[in-house]
Design an enzyme around this catalytic site. Structure first.
Site, short mmCIF file in Angstrom:
data_model
loop_
_atom_site.label_atom_id
_atom_site.label_comp_id
_atom_site.label_asym_id
_atom_site.label_seq_id
_atom_site.Cartn_x
_atom_site.Cartn_y
_atom_site.Cartn_z
N HIS A 1 98.84 -4.41 -15.31
CA HIS A 1 100.18 -5.21 -15.40
C HIS A 1 100.04 -5.90 -16.20
O HIS A 1 99.21 -5.65 -17.41
CB HIS A 1 98.38 -6.92 -14.50
CG HIS A 1 96.96 -6.90 -14.72
ND1 HIS A 1 96.45 -7.38 -16.55
CD2 HIS A 1 96.21 -6.72 -14.50
CE1 HIS A 1 95.71 -7.52 -16.82
NE2 HIS A 1 95.29 -7.12 -16.20
N ASP A 2 100.95 -6.70 -16.67
CA ASP A 2 101.81 -7.30 -18.08
C ASP A 2 101.81 -6.30 -19.01
O ASP A 2 102.16 -5.90 -20.16
CB ASP A 2 100.43 -7.60 -18.35
CG ASP A 2 100.44 -9.05 -17.79
OD1 ASP A 2 101.81 -9.95 -17.34
OD2 ASP A 2 99.51 -9.03 -17.51
N GLY B 1 95.57 -3.29 -18.43
CA GLY B 1 96.95 -4.29 -19.01
C GLY B 1 96.72 -4.42 -20.30
O GLY B 1 96.19 -4.12 -21.02
#
Length: 269
Positions: free
Chosen positions: A121-122, A139
């Site tokens: 994520h991200d 992340g």
């Protein structure tokens, strides 16, 4: 016209580009946008608010747009954006973003992701990235253009990897890697410059000599690192790559810089 195998499931609301082929047993969610001339070979699942550009080839058991593996996630409709011309081999996974990370995971154009690579994520991944087998990002990792990450290597969350970096196989990357750096080791240490990659990007002998001299002064000169960094700052005007490396170092926020091991001489690849 797109071609969708009768065993595939494409939810209402999904947008499928012209010329795209969706093979057997694929599952496409209602908030997915797939560009033109993509090929989903079989057993691919694309979910969430995921957008793919044109001309991507996706192998079996790839999952794109899954929920972030983050305990703070509460089902928010965050996004995964993938560029064009990528290759995603078997078992690749990429997650959407989180609220605290801005809600977006972004992958550039012409990436080559070998089997079981993972983008968390991200993360932001640049163009022309190559992730070897089981290369993994935690992340919020930032990866520049033309980066190679070796097989079974893992990158700690919030780490930055600069343009043109090569990460060796089976590395644990815990610090930011300067543009054009070459790192190796169980816990990745800076070994030198990715000279082969620089040559492929049309660096002349003169430019290579200039950047090498800068690298030696910064990482292998006398005194402590902070003093050496101050001493080489005036060299930023000698070559764009030097300016890029210095700007990268100045831009660090979360992770320490990946440095050479004490006593290990610089090498080149």
């Amino acid at each position: 016209m797109s071609k969708i195998d009768p065993t595939a499931r494409v939810e209402d609301g999904a947008v499928i580009g012209e010329g795209t082929v969706i093979g057997p047993y694929c599952i496409i969610g209602p908030n997915v946008v797939i560009g033109a001339n993509c090929r989903l070979i079989s057993h691919v699942q694309i979910m969430g608010h995921t957008t793919l550009g044109d001309d991507n080839v996706i192998s079996p058991f790839v999952v794109l747009g899954g929920a972030p593996q983050d305990l703070s996630y509460r089902g928010e409709p965050h996004r995964l954006e993938i560029g064009s011309g990528g290759t995603f081999r078997e078992g690749v996974t990429m997650n959407i973003g989180t609220t605290k990370g801005g809600g977006l995971t972004k992958v550039g154009n012409s990436g080559f992701f070998m089997n079981n690579a993972h983008v968390a994520h991200d993360c932001v991944v640049g163009d022309n990235a190559i992730f070897a087998t089981s290369a993994t990002l935690g992340g919020h990792v930032e990866v520049g253009d033309a980066v190679y990450i070796g097989g079974l290597s893992a990158v700690h969350q919030f780490t930055r990897i600069g343009h043109g970096v090569m990460v060796g196989g089976v590395c644990g990357v815990r610090g930011d890697i300067i543009p054009y750096g070459l790192v190796n080791g169980q816990y990745a240490a800076l070994e030198g410059l990715n000279v082969i990659g620089m040559k492929r990007r049309k660096f002349t002998r003169e430019r290579l000599a200039t950047v090498r001299a800068f690298y030696q002064k910064l990482f292998h000169g006398p005194g402590v690192f902070a003093d050496r960094l101050a001493a080489v700052r005036p060299l930023a005007g000698e070559d764009p790559a030097i300016a890029e490396i210095l700007a990268f170092i100045e831009g660090g926020r979360h992770r320490a810089l990946c440095l050479p091991e004490i006593g290990r001489p610089a090498t080149e690849h």
